[in-house]
Design an enzyme around this catalytic site. Structure first.
Site, PDB file in Angstrom:
ATOM      1  CB  VAL A   1     111.502  79.838  17.581  1.00 50.40           C
ATOM      2  CG1 VAL A   1     110.614  79.125  16.580  1.00 50.40           C
ATOM      3  CG2 VAL A   1     112.866  80.115  16.997  1.00 50.40           C
ATOM      4  CB  CYS A   2     106.258  81.513  18.976  1.00 48.96           C
ATOM      5  SG  CYS A   2     105.673  82.849  17.918  1.00 48.96           S
ATOM      6  NE  ARG A   3      99.797  78.077  14.450  1.00 43.85           N
ATOM      7  CZ  ARG A   3      99.247  79.149  13.896  1.00 43.85           C
ATOM      8  NH1 ARG A   3      99.540  80.350  14.328  1.00 43.85           N
ATOM      9  NH2 ARG A   3      98.391  79.031  12.903  1.00 43.85           N
TER      10      ARG A   3
ATOM     11  CG  MET B   1     108.332  76.598  14.921  1.00 39.93           C
ATOM     12  SD  MET B   1     110.000  76.165  14.366  1.00 39.93           S
ATOM     13  CE  MET B   1     109.800  74.405  14.001  1.00 39.93           C
TER      14      MET B   1
END
Length: 98
Positions: A62-64, A90
Site C-alpha cells: 500500500v502507498c498513497r 490510501m
C-alpha cells in the site's frame, strides 16, 4: 503484477482473513493514518527489510496512490515474494485507520 482494490482489502479485513499489509509511504504520510495492523516499511527501506518478510506469505503493498506500491511489488516479485498492489492506494481507502 497482481492487483487488489481497497474494497477487496477491506472485505478481507472484515472477514478476519489473515492479511499481511505493508505500507511503503513515508513517516509523515503514515502519521495521518494507516490501515490497522499494516507494517510500515518506507519504500527506500524495502530492500534492506526483506529479511523481515516471509516468501511463503502473501503481502498486500500500500502507498498513497498505488504508484510506489507498484514499484515495491515489482521489486519484491523479482526477489521471489508473493505480493499484490492495492490500486488507488490510501486515497481510495474508506476503511478504518489507526
Amino acid at each position: 503484477m497482481k492487483e487488489v482494490t481497497p474494497e477487496q482489502v477491506l472485505e478481507l479485513l472484515n472477514n478476519k482473513t489473515n492479511v499481511n499489509i505493508i505500507d511503503v509511504r513515508e513517516d509523515e504520510e503514515v502519521a495521518t493514518g494507516m490501515i490497522p495492523d499494516a507494517k510500515h516499511i518506507p519504500l527506500g527501506f524495502v530492500e534492506a527489510s526483506m529479511d523481515e518478510l516471509d516468501k511463503e506469505k502473501d503481502y498486500i503493498i500500500v502507498c498513497r496512490s498505488g504508484r510506489r506500491s507498484a514499484n515495491a511489488c515489482m521489486f519484491l516479485e523479482s526477489e521471489g515474494f508473493k505480493v499484490s498492489n492495492m490500486v488507488g492506494g490510501m486515497l481510495e481507502w474508506e476503511g478504518p485507520t489507526k
